[in-house]
Design a protein around this motif. Structure first.
Motif, PDB file in Angstrom:
ATOM      1  N   SER A 145       0.857  -1.178   0.000  1.00  8.68           N
ATOM      2  CA  SER A 145       0.000   0.000   0.000  1.00  8.68           C
ATOM      3  C   SER A 145       0.898   1.233   0.000  1.00  8.68           C
ATOM      4  O   SER A 145       2.119   1.131   0.138  1.00  8.68           O
ATOM      5  CB  SER A 145      -0.918   0.001   1.227  1.00  8.68           C
ATOM      6  N   ASP A 146       0.263   2.384  -0.171  1.00  9.49           N
ATOM      7  CA  ASP A 146       1.031   3.621  -0.250  1.00  9.49           C
ATOM      8  C   ASP A 146       0.911   4.456   1.022  1.00  9.49           C
ATOM      9  O   ASP A 146       1.029   5.671   0.996  1.00  9.49           O
ATOM     10  CB  ASP A 146       0.583   4.452  -1.457  1.00  9.49           C
ATOM     11  N   PHE A 147       0.671   3.800   2.162  1.00  4.60           N
ATOM     12  CA  PHE A 147       0.523   4.537   3.413  1.00  4.60           C
ATOM     13  C   PHE A 147       1.794   5.316   3.756  1.00  4.60           C
ATOM     14  O   PHE A 147       1.719   6.422   4.292  1.00  4.60           O
ATOM     15  CB  PHE A 147       0.193   3.593   4.570  1.00  4.60           C
ATOM     16  N   PHE A 148       2.954   4.718   3.484  1.00  4.63           N
ATOM     17  CA  PHE A 148       4.212   5.284   3.946  1.00  4.63           C
ATOM     18  C   PHE A 148       5.075   5.810   2.794  1.00  4.63           C
ATOM     19  O   PHE A 148       6.281   6.008   2.969  1.00  4.63           O
ATOM     20  CB  PHE A 148       5.004   4.229   4.738  1.00  4.63           C
ATOM     21  N   SER A 149       4.497   6.035   1.634  1.00  3.46           N
ATOM     22  CA  SER A 149       5.275   6.508   0.486  1.00  3.46           C
ATOM     23  C   SER A 149       5.920   7.861   0.765  1.00  3.46           C
ATOM     24  O   SER A 149       7.080   8.107   0.409  1.00  3.46           O
ATOM     25  CB  SER A 149       4.382   6.602  -0.753  1.00  3.46           C
ATOM     26  N   HIS A 150       5.170   8.751   1.407  1.00  3.04           N
ATOM     27  CA  HIS A 150       5.720  10.082   1.685  1.00  3.04           C
ATOM     28  C   HIS A 150       6.855  10.015   2.702  1.00  3.04           C
ATOM     29  O   HIS A 150       7.789  10.835   2.659  1.00  3.04           O
ATOM     30  CB  HIS A 150       4.609  11.006   2.188  1.00  3.04           C
ATOM     31  N   ILE A 151       6.808   9.017   3.601  1.00  7.45           N
ATOM     32  CA  ILE A 151       7.897   8.864   4.572  1.00  7.45           C
ATOM     33  C   ILE A 151       9.162   8.388   3.861  1.00  7.45           C
ATOM     34  O   ILE A 151      10.270   8.874   4.152  1.00  7.45           O
ATOM     35  CB  ILE A 151       7.484   7.878   5.680  1.00  7.45           C
ATOM     36  N   ARG A 152       8.999   7.467   2.932  1.00  6.40           N
ATOM     37  CA  ARG A 152      10.162   7.013   2.163  1.00  6.40           C
ATOM     38  C   ARG A 152      10.799   8.168   1.393  1.00  6.40           C
ATOM     39  O   ARG A 152      12.032   8.291   1.330  1.00  6.40           O
ATOM     40  CB  ARG A 152       9.753   5.897   1.198  1.00  6.40           C
ATOM     41  N   GLU A 153       9.956   9.018   0.789  1.00  7.33           N
ATOM     42  CA  GLU A 153      10.488  10.156   0.041  1.00  7.33           C
ATOM     43  C   GLU A 153      11.200  11.140   0.964  1.00  7.33           C
ATOM     44  O   GLU A 153      12.233  11.708   0.609  1.00  7.33           O
ATOM     45  CB  GLU A 153       9.351  10.865  -0.712  1.00  7.33           C
ATOM     46  N   ARG A 154      10.667  11.338   2.149  1.00 11.21           N
ATOM     47  CA  ARG A 154      11.330  12.237   3.101  1.00 11.21           C
ATOM     48  C   ARG A 154      12.684  11.683   3.521  1.00 11.21           C
ATOM     49  O   ARG A 154      13.640  12.441   3.723  1.00 11.21           O
ATOM     50  CB  ARG A 154      10.434  12.450   4.318  1.00 11.21           C
ATOM     51  N   LEU A 155      12.756  10.353   3.645  1.00 13.91           N
ATOM     52  CA  LEU A 155      14.044   9.745   3.974  1.00 13.91           C
ATOM     53  C   LEU A 155      15.040   9.919   2.829  1.00 13.91           C
ATOM     54  O   LEU A 155      16.207  10.272   3.048  1.00 13.91           O
ATOM     55  CB  LEU A 155      13.851   8.258   4.284  1.00 13.91           C
ATOM     56  N   ARG A 156      14.579   9.674   1.610  1.00 11.52           N
ATOM     57  CA  ARG A 156      15.479   9.770   0.466  1.00 11.52           C
ATOM     58  C   ARG A 156      15.945  11.200   0.217  1.00 11.52           C
ATOM     59  O   ARG A 156      17.110  11.428  -0.130  1.00 11.52           O
ATOM     60  CB  ARG A 156      14.775   9.230  -0.780  1.00 11.52           C
ATOM     61  N   MET A 157      15.039  12.156   0.382  1.00 15.28           N
ATOM     62  CA  MET A 157      15.345  13.550   0.090  1.00 15.28           C
ATOM     63  C   MET A 157      15.902  14.302   1.301  1.00 15.28           C
ATOM     64  O   MET A 157      16.228  15.489   1.188  1.00 15.28           O
ATOM     65  CB  MET A 157      14.077  14.269  -0.409  1.00 15.28           C
ATOM     66  N   HIS A 158      16.010  13.630   2.428  1.00 15.28           N
ATOM     67  CA  HIS A 158      16.471  14.272   3.666  1.00 15.28           C
ATOM     68  C   HIS A 158      15.598  15.488   3.991  1.00 15.28           C
ATOM     69  O   HIS A 158      16.105  16.587   4.303  1.00 15.28           O
ATOM     70  CB  HIS A 158      17.931  14.694   3.560  1.00 15.28           C
ATOM     71  N   SER A 159      14.290  15.271   3.906  1.00 18.98           N
ATOM     72  CA  SER A 159      13.326  16.335   4.154  1.00 18.98           C
ATOM     73  C   SER A 159      12.859  16.277   5.598  1.00 18.98           C
ATOM     74  O   SER A 159      12.511  15.208   6.104  1.00 18.98           O
ATOM     75  CB  SER A 159      12.132  16.206   3.208  1.00 18.98           C
ATOM     76  N   GLY A 160      12.839  17.422   6.266  1.00 15.73           N
ATOM     77  CA  GLY A 160      12.405  17.454   7.648  1.00 15.73           C
ATOM     78  C   GLY A 160      13.473  16.937   8.588  1.00 15.73           C
ATOM     79  O   GLY A 160      14.673  16.942   8.282  1.00 15.73           O
ATOM     80  N   ILE A 161      13.034  16.439   9.748  1.00 15.23           N
ATOM     81  CA  ILE A 161      13.980  16.006  10.781  1.00 15.23           C
ATOM     82  C   ILE A 161      14.005  14.497  10.950  1.00 15.23           C
ATOM     83  O   ILE A 161      14.630  13.990  11.885  1.00 15.23           O
ATOM     84  CB  ILE A 161      13.616  16.664  12.134  1.00 15.23           C
ATOM     85  N   VAL A 162      13.353  13.776  10.033  1.00 14.17           N
ATOM     86  CA  VAL A 162      13.239  12.329  10.211  1.00 14.17           C
ATOM     87  C   VAL A 162      14.603  11.647  10.227  1.00 14.17           C
ATOM     88  O   VAL A 162      14.827  10.695  10.991  1.00 14.17           O
ATOM     89  CB  VAL A 162      12.320  11.726   9.119  1.00 14.17           C
TER      90      VAL A 162
END
Length: 356
Positions: A145-162
């Protein structure tokens, strides 16, 4: 009061790993992210044999599992993370309610993800489970499913504080993403309820009441799913107060408190929506009652109109020889005229009194 019926089912032993969900044709696949502030490594087609060689201490290791049919893989993941058998059994047993367990430095959390089914009044359910240890988070989904797609993108792009936070913050983000589905589902239900309210104002068909009761069941199901989630999030406060569980940083407990507040808001919104449904039901029955009253009023008015006319007809229907009107040449027309004038006078009187 509704009677609760007991349905006997096949028991699943805690030591017996068996997937009880409905996605039995989904192949078990693994995905691994290993990251810290400076670097990130992604393994898209990850194999369970590479667990020991791929996990890196002092970095965050996120293992995401799609599909729960291969219990052998689940068992090997549990052995590697040193997870007790009852936790693995709860991952595979999708009939269990949302719960939180903390045992041997492992935090187990499962949650029901609810989403509306397109072109249907039903709700689809998927159980998502998490195992949190220091520097490690394992998530288990029944299907892709695509529940966590935006989290993966934030990890890849180093977006935010994750990337600057640990696995506990990643768990917070994933729980928050699943809880967003509750908002989507509730909003969808609210749109349908609004349509039902408008429909109940123009139609009195029984199907309207059936749909109202269907959405009431949906809201009750949502409430039964969110209440244990709220209680589990509240239990995290107990873990904080005990100060013995190190996988959640002290400064990150506030994020889970936000989720607790969200769960409270969701329950309050559901209570409001169920009140709205009660209003729709009351409006439907009131509309039915008003229509019945209108029918009875019309029938009563018609009966009153014909009551004196029936009396006159009954009087002149008596078989007496010495009734003077029987021998009048124009008696028939006179009586018809009297009946017409009487009827017209009653209509005018009723109109002035606004009785119809």
């Amino acid at each position: 009061m509704r009677k609760i019926s007991y349905k006997k089912g096949r028991k699943v032993q805690p030591t017996l790993l068996e997937y009880t969900g409905c996605h039995k044709s989904v192949k078990t696949e693994l995905q691994l992210f290993v990251y810290d502030t400076d670097t990130i490594t992604e393994f898209e087609k990850f194999h369970v044999d590479a667990l020991e060689s791929s996990f890196v201490p002092q970095k965050v290791n996120w293992l995401n599992v799609h599909g729960l049919n291969d219990t052998g893989i689940i068992q090997r993941i549990g052995d590697f993370l040193q997870v007790d058998a009852f936790m693995l059994s709860d991952i595979l047993n999708t009939t269990k309610r949302t719960k939180l367990d903390e045992y041997h430095e492992v935090l187990f959390f499962n949650i029901k993800s609810l989403l509306p089914i397109e072109h249907s009044d039903n709700i689809q359910v998927e159980q998502i489970s998490f195992l949190l240890k220091k520097d490690c988070l394992a998530s288990f989904q029944e299907k892709r499913s695509d529940f966590f797609s935006h989290i993966r993108e934030r990890l890849r792009m180093h977006s935010g504080i994750v990337r600057e936070k640990g696995a506990d913050y990643l768990l917070y983000l994933m729980l928050d993403a699943v809880m967003e589905n509750f908002y989507i589902t509730i909003e969808n239900e609210e749109d349908k309820v609004e349509e039902l309210i408008n429909l109940s104002k123009s139609h009195s068909r029984p199907i309207v009441l059936e749909q109202i009761e269907k959405h009431r069941d949906n809201f009750n199901f949502l409430k039964r799913s969110i209440v244990p989630l709220r209680d589990s999030l509240y239990s995290i406060k107990t873990i904080k107060d005990d100060d013995v569980f190190n996988a959640i940083a002290h400064e990150n407990y506030s994020f889970f408190d936000r989720l607790y507040q969200k769960a409270q808001e969701l329950l309050e919104q559901i209570d409001y929506d169920m009140t709205t449904l009660d209003s729709a039901s009351n409006f439907y029955f009131a509309s039915q009652s008003n229509k019945m009253n209108e029918v009875m009023k019309t029938l009563t008015v018609v009966s009153v109109f014909f009551m004196p006319l029936t009396f006159i007809v009954g009087v002149y229907g008596m078989n007496f020889d010495h009734m003077p009107e029987l021998h009048w040449k124009y008696g028939y027309f006179i009586i018809l005229g009297v009946m017409f004038v009487l009827l017209l006078g009653m209509i005018i009187y009723f109109k002035k009194r606004k009785w119809f």
